[in-house]
Every structure is written in C-alpha cells, then in structure tokens.
Scaffold this motif. Structure first.
Motif, mmCIF file in Angstrom:
data_model
loop_
_atom_site.group_PDB
_atom_site.id
_atom_site.type_symbol
_atom_site.label_atom_id
_atom_site.label_comp_id
_atom_site.label_asym_id
_atom_site.label_seq_id
_atom_site.Cartn_x
_atom_site.Cartn_y
_atom_site.Cartn_z
ATOM 1 N N ASP A 145 0.836 -1.206 0.000
ATOM 2 C CA ASP A 145 0.000 0.000 0.000
ATOM 3 C C ASP A 145 0.866 1.249 0.000
ATOM 4 O O ASP A 145 0.566 2.228 -0.683
ATOM 5 C CB ASP A 145 -0.927 0.011 1.227
ATOM 6 C CG ASP A 145 -2.071 -0.975 1.072
ATOM 7 O OD1 ASP A 145 -2.296 -1.436 -0.063
ATOM 8 O OD2 ASP A 145 -2.721 -1.288 2.087
ATOM 9 N N GLU A 146 1.937 1.213 0.773
ATOM 10 C CA GLU A 146 2.825 2.379 0.829
ATOM 11 C C GLU A 146 3.540 2.598 -0.499
ATOM 12 O O GLU A 146 3.633 3.720 -0.996
ATOM 13 C CB GLU A 146 3.825 2.199 1.977
ATOM 14 C CG GLU A 146 3.173 2.366 3.340
ATOM 15 C CD GLU A 146 4.011 1.837 4.492
ATOM 16 O OE1 GLU A 146 3.647 2.106 5.639
ATOM 17 O OE2 GLU A 146 5.029 1.154 4.232
ATOM 18 N N LEU A 147 4.028 1.502 -1.082
ATOM 19 C CA LEU A 147 4.710 1.630 -2.379
ATOM 20 C C LEU A 147 3.799 2.252 -3.426
ATOM 21 O O LEU A 147 4.222 3.067 -4.245
ATOM 22 C CB LEU A 147 5.120 0.249 -2.863
ATOM 23 C CG LEU A 147 6.589 -0.111 -2.768
ATOM 24 C CD1 LEU A 147 6.778 -1.561 -3.150
ATOM 25 C CD2 LEU A 147 7.427 0.792 -3.659
ATOM 26 N N MET A 148 2.542 1.861 -3.371
ATOM 27 C CA MET A 148 1.609 2.323 -4.399
ATOM 28 C C MET A 148 1.156 3.759 -4.153
ATOM 29 O O MET A 148 0.423 4.317 -4.967
ATOM 30 C CB MET A 148 0.433 1.350 -4.496
ATOM 31 C CG MET A 148 0.903 0.004 -5.058
ATOM 32 S SD MET A 148 -0.318 -1.314 -4.980
ATOM 33 C CE MET A 148 -1.402 -0.854 -6.322
ATOM 34 N N ARG A 149 1.598 4.367 -3.043
ATOM 35 C CA ARG A 149 1.345 5.802 -2.829
ATOM 36 C C ARG A 149 2.466 6.658 -3.409
ATOM 37 O O ARG A 149 2.323 7.875 -3.501
ATOM 38 C CB ARG A 149 1.203 6.078 -1.332
ATOM 39 C CG ARG A 149 -0.112 5.598 -0.742
ATOM 40 C CD ARG A 149 -0.123 5.748 0.775
ATOM 41 N NE ARG A 149 0.140 7.131 1.185
ATOM 42 C CZ ARG A 149 0.646 7.464 2.361
ATOM 43 N NH1 ARG A 149 0.948 6.530 3.255
ATOM 44 N NH2 ARG A 149 0.858 8.735 2.664
ATOM 45 N N PHE A 150 3.566 6.057 -3.791
ATOM 46 C CA PHE A 150 4.676 6.829 -4.372
ATOM 47 C C PHE A 150 4.288 7.319 -5.772
ATOM 48 O O PHE A 150 3.436 6.718 -6.438
ATOM 49 C CB PHE A 150 5.933 5.951 -4.475
ATOM 50 C CG PHE A 150 6.768 5.938 -3.228
ATOM 51 C CD1 PHE A 150 7.898 6.738 -3.130
ATOM 52 C CD2 PHE A 150 6.426 5.140 -2.151
ATOM 53 C CE1 PHE A 150 8.661 6.738 -1.980
ATOM 54 C CE2 PHE A 150 7.186 5.125 -0.996
ATOM 55 C CZ PHE A 150 8.315 5.934 -0.912
ATOM 56 N N PRO A 151 4.938 8.409 -6.215
ATOM 57 C CA PRO A 151 4.700 8.870 -7.585
ATOM 58 C C PRO A 151 4.966 7.723 -8.564
ATOM 59 O O PRO A 151 5.987 7.041 -8.458
ATOM 60 C CB PRO A 151 5.720 9.998 -7.766
ATOM 61 C CG PRO A 151 6.024 10.477 -6.387
ATOM 62 C CD PRO A 151 5.900 9.266 -5.504
ATOM 63 N N SER A 152 4.056 7.526 -9.507
ATOM 64 C CA SER A 152 4.137 6.350 -10.369
ATOM 65 C C SER A 152 4.380 6.747 -11.820
ATOM 66 O O SER A 152 4.149 7.894 -12.215
ATOM 67 C CB SER A 152 2.849 5.534 -10.263
ATOM 68 O OG SER A 152 1.743 6.310 -10.672
#
Lengths: 430, 190
Positions: A145-152
């Motif tokens: 979940d945290e990784l997927m909050r990073f700019p993508s």
C-alpha cells in the motif's frame, strides 16, 4: 491462409490445431482470392461454407459477467504457452509464448513466457514487504500500500530471457517461433522509478551496485549496476492495466528495460546497496557467456537488437497457393529504438525495408510488416533489425565467428524460415 | 463572478499549486525506518569477498554426511549429477569438468567454472535443498560447502571452513571471467 502443419513431439509441444487458424483463413481467403473487390461466392467456394443464418443469431448470447473475468474464446484454446521439452522439475522450468499467434506488440498477461527457478510463490500482498538497505542513509521497509502511494510511471518495455533462441550449435527442425523466440514479452508496466525510491532512502556515495532479491523459494538474486538503477529501472506492480500476474512476480517485480530477463527479479522483496557486485550464482555460474578460448563474459546485461518473422513461420502453411501474403514479425533492441527492419525472401541476397507500426518506442517491441507475393517456389524468409545506434542484427555465421557456439546466452542472429513449394514453412536447416 | 470570489479562487489555486510543487521537491515521506536487527532473517546474501558470511563452521567429514542425506538423491553420491529418462538437462553435476571450458563440450561445474567459493554457500543457503530451501543451519552450510569443494579437489579432506577460511579458497576458474562487456563485438553491415 497460414495453416500449421503437424509437428512431431509431445502434445505440449504441438503447434495449434487447424481449427483456430482456419477461422482466420476463411476471413482472409476472400481478400487473397485475387479480385480487387472481395467476392462472397469466392469465399464460399474457398471455404465450403454456405451463407445460411447461423444458430448464434437466433438465440440470446451469454449474459454479462459470465464469467466476471473475461477469457479468450474457446475456439482459441490452442493459443497457449507451451513447454519446449520435459525437464526434471516443473518449478525450475520455462514455458514459451505463442508468438505465431501474436498481433501487434503487447503480450496478453496470460501468454507471457515463464521462467521460474523455484516455482511461483503464492504471496499475500498484505504480508509482502520491500526492504531497501545497505549503503543508504535511511534503510526503509515498505508495504505494498505504501509503495503504491509513491509517484508512479508507466512505460511499455520488452522483456526477453537471455537464453531465448537456442540456435548456437544446431536448429531443431520441429521448432516453430514459439520454441525459438517465445521467451519474449512486451507489456505496459506501471510502478515506481527505482531512482524515486533511492532518493527516498538517500543513496550513499559508495553505492555502486544494487542486489535485488526475490521472495520465491530460490530467493533469486542479481546485482544491478547503479547507473541502470538510477536511469530507467522501475519496481512494478502493474502489467497491461492490471496487477502483475503471479507468474510475473505478483505483487512486485524489478523492471530493467532492455536488460536480460533474469535480472528483472520477480516477487521483489529486498534491495541492498553495495560498493561491488555480489557475485551471486545467477551472475557467475549461469547467465555468463563462455567464449571459445574458455574465458567467460560476465555482466553482459543488454539484449542487443533482434527480430523474427512470426508469420509465416515454422509449423505454418501457405495454404492459399501462390499469391499475396503479408510477412509480419517483431523487432526489439535493449539499446533503444528500432531504426528499421529489412526483410528478405531469398535467404538474404536481397533486402526490402519493412513498414514499422507506430509508435516505435525505446526498448519496446515493434511490429513490422512487408507485403509479399509468393510465386509458389521455394523461398527463404529472413528479417534483420537495425537499431538507433546503427547496430545491425548479425547473420548466424558472423555471430559464431566471434563467440563460438558454447556461449548459450544472448543469441540474436537472423532467423531463417524456409517455404517449400507445397506451402509448408519450417525452420531452415542450413 | 464577484471580485471577492474571484480573489478566493486565485488564492486557492495558488495554494494548491504551492502544495504540489512542495510535494514534488521533497522526500515522499512514506515507509518505516528499519534497523539491521529487524531484517536480520532476510539479510542472507554472501558476497564474493565473504562479506555477509555468518558465524559457524563445518568440516568435510560433516559435509559428507549431510550431502549423502540431503543432496545426493539429485546430485549423485559423488556430485556427478543425475540424468532422468525422458527429461532434458537432468540434475546439475557439481564435480569435475576441469580443462573442458575451451573444448567442444564444456562441462560447467562448481569445480571447473564457479569463480567464488562463497557463491556456493550463498546459493545453497538461499535455494537448497530444492525441497526445503533455507532449512540448513550455518554449520551445515559450511560443512556441505566444504564437502563439494573437497570432491573437486579444491580443499583437503581435513578442511574446516568458516567465515574466515571460505573466502580464502581460491577457485580454479577465478581468473576465467571478463567483467567488462565487450559488446558490440559483432559488426554486421546492412
């Protein structure tokens, strides 16, 4: 019009049966019939079908959500990954993508080739973690979940196993393009640039290599040079519009555009920064290129330019007799964009520039096409790719003159398909 | 739109823009700091120079016993590998093949090809035995590494390996690798 003929081998090795391809053939035969305006009567004559109203027009079709996750038509049941040969286990094994049935450039998620060293782990994404440590200022652990909050970011990139195309010493006359080139995929990948994550943890000045480690039962590890990590490397969770498939590293994998497949660590759980390569098994005893003098090349990461005709290709048949056929195939380069692709029908004596389908993207597969009017005689079909660096895909002889025949990895020579007067297409045995 | 409303819209827009600029320039600030103790169970890599080797030790003699119980079923009693009828490849041969790398049929084994003895420890630790990876103790890993090296005549029968001695084992093919990629090495012309 391009029909497979039977090949020897186990059922899992066989190319698709006639029915799936006949459907395509029926549609195309009207076009290749020779008339400028396709004629229905010619189509009828060619296929033996009479144009009655089919039963599927007389009843309601399937309702929505049956099934909720769509699957291909049952008539496409033979368009599947296949094993090339039986191995001692099915977890340290490889399956090949049916490139002969491919259209365009994107590989459907269910047809992406598999190369596992210890099977596909079943990972609960809520329990998956990515640890980044070593020569960094702030070691970090991240949930999905945290990784997927990073700019993508998203990008389209090919991924090819460096063991693709086993033509060094000989060719197997029964192999089609699935068996020779099927360790190739091209997908749209979505995730976080590795440089973004390294900014977050603060890269130490001594950090020169990144060890990437998977959460499979091989705990697969490879060392990645820091220049690549900071350039275009990504940690990806999305593939062609959905989450990664388990076979492709769900819930997280490394993506190193243009680098050999094995380095794109699946089920990524750990990134460790160090000041030298870690000398793992897969970068010493495997994935190294043995030269004729007994020395081996190590850290040969980039997949050089390569192309292959997927249609017509080995195992298919030019069933419409002499006449028009489109030659179509795939080209790609780990060094950037494909500049042009040339096609030969006479074994490389003369070459003709193929059309490239836009968009032509860096480190992505491009589809090429060339019209061909077959005269019904023997022909040798070849393609060669030239990338934006000016690199020209070599002939087999040019490649083995330099590297010998024991290097196993990174074979990228021109592939030849022979067409016999009866229309059968097979791998060319020189 | 009244003047005051227009002003409010401008201020909100400016404020939003300022927030987004700031967000792009700073660290994202997501994730949790972690210390080496927290991920000790994951930090299993062993480098070519031995960095990462854990405490413990093992002898050739101990390794022979472990090998026969947990490795020989696939790799053979003498590390000769095992063919399986009907299958391509077989189970990896671990021993021998010396002097074959520049021949028509090179035999790549731990003894003939692998450049670092530490890689053996690292790989067995993470991936072997095939049916139970990460099940061997550190002492067992040193012992079984010692036995595979002994079968290749690289260490003597009385060898005992640990974090100090394993990295010092000189592999026969250590100098056999070219670490700078010489490509493009094949120059074809259109």
């Amino acid at each position: 019009m391009v029909k497979p003929h039977a090949v020897k081998g186990t059922p899992s090795q066989q190319l698709p049966d006639r029915r799936a391809v006949l459907k395509t053939g029926a549609a195309l035969s009207a076009f290749v019939g020779g008339a400028s305006v396709p004629s229905l009567s010619m189509a009828q004559a060619a296929t033996g079908l009479s144009l009655t109203v089919p039963e599927w027009m007389k009843v309601q079709g399937r309702g929505i959500l049956s099934p909720p996750y769509g699957v291909p038509s049952p008539f496409e049941k033979d368009v599947v990954r296949r094993q090339r040969e039986v191995r001692v286990t099915d977890t340290a094994a490889t399956s090949f993508s049916p490139l002969q049935n491919s259209f365009g450039t994107i590989t459907p998620n269910g047809l992406c080739f598999e190369r596992h060293h210890a099977g596909v782990p079943s990972i609960d994404p809520d329990r998956h973690r990515l640890v980044i440590h070593g020569l960094v200022e702030r070691p970090l652990v991240l949930t999905m979940d945290e990784l997927m909050r990073f700019p993508s970011v998203s990008r389209i990139a090919f991924l090819e196993c460096s063991g693709n195309t086993p033509n060094w010493k000989s060719v197997n006359p029964d192999f089609g393009v699935q068996q020779t080139h099927g360790l190739l995929m091209c997908c749209e990948w979505t995730g976080v640039l590795l440089s973004t994550l390294l900014d977050e943890v603060g890269l130490g000045p001594e950090a020169k290599w990144v060890l990437a480690e998977g959460a499979d039962a091989a705990a697969m590890t490879r060392s990645v040079p820091i220049a690549k990590a900071l350039d275009d490397a990504m940690v990806v969770y999305g593939q062609n519009g959905e989450r990664l498939r388990p076979e492709q590293g769900y819930p997280l994998r490394l993506l190193l555009p243009g680098y050999e497949g094995n380095m794109n660590i699946k089920w990524l759980r750990r990134l460790k920064l160090g000041d030298q390569p870690f000398e793992t098994r897969e970068e010493t005893s495997k994935y190294t290129d043995l030269m004729p003098d007994g020395k081996a090349r190590q850290f040969t990461f980039v997949m050089e330019a390569k192309s292959v005709i997927t249609r017509p290709s080995g195992g298919q048949r030019l069933s419409g007799g002499p006449g028009f056929y489109e030659i179509s195939g795939l080209a790609w380069s780990g060094h950037g964009r494909i500049d042009r692709v040339e096609v030969s029908t006479d074994g490389g004596q003369s070459w003709h520039e193929a059309q490239l389908q836009e968009p032509i993207l860096s480190k992505a597969v491009v589809r090429f096409r060339a019209p061909w009017r077959w005269d019904g005689k023997s022909a040798l079909l070849q393609s060669r790719a030239i990338d934006e660096t000016g690199y020209v895909q070599p002939r087999h002889g040019e490649l083995v003159d330099v590297r010998g025949v024991n290097s196993f990895y990174h074979y990228n020579a021109i592939q030849t398909w022979s067409v016999n007067p009866d229309g059968k297409v097979a791998i060319h045995v020189a | 739109m009244s003047r005051s409303v227009a002003l409010a819209v401008v201020l909100i827009t400016l404020g939003l823009a300022a927030d987004m600029t700031a967000a792009a320039a700073e660290r994202v600030g997501i994730g949790h700091a972690i210390s080496p103790q927290d991920f000790a169970a994951w930090d299993i890599d062993v480098r070519g120079d031995g960095a990462g080797l854990p405490p413990g030790q093992g002898s050739v003699t101990q390794g022979r016993e472990i090998f026969s119980q947990t490795c020989a079923a696939c790799h053979g009693d003498k590390g000769e590998g095992r063919a399986v009828p009907g299958a391509v490849g077989g189970f990896d041969r671990l021993v021998g093949g010396f002097g074959t790398l520049d021949t028509a049929s090179p035999t790549l084994t731990v003894g003939s090809y692998w450049p670092y003895a530490t890689t053996l420890f690292d790989y067995v630790r993470r991936a072997m035995p095939f049916n139970a990876p990460q099940s061997l103790t550190n002492d067992q890993l040193y012992a079984v590494s010692a036995y595979v090296l002994y079968m290749n005549n690289i260490v003597p029968e009385d060898a005992v390996l640990d974090a100090l001695t394993l990295p010092r084992v000189k592999m026969p093919n250590q100098e056999g690798f070219i670490t700078q990629d010489p490509r493009p090495d094949v120059r074809s012309k259109p």
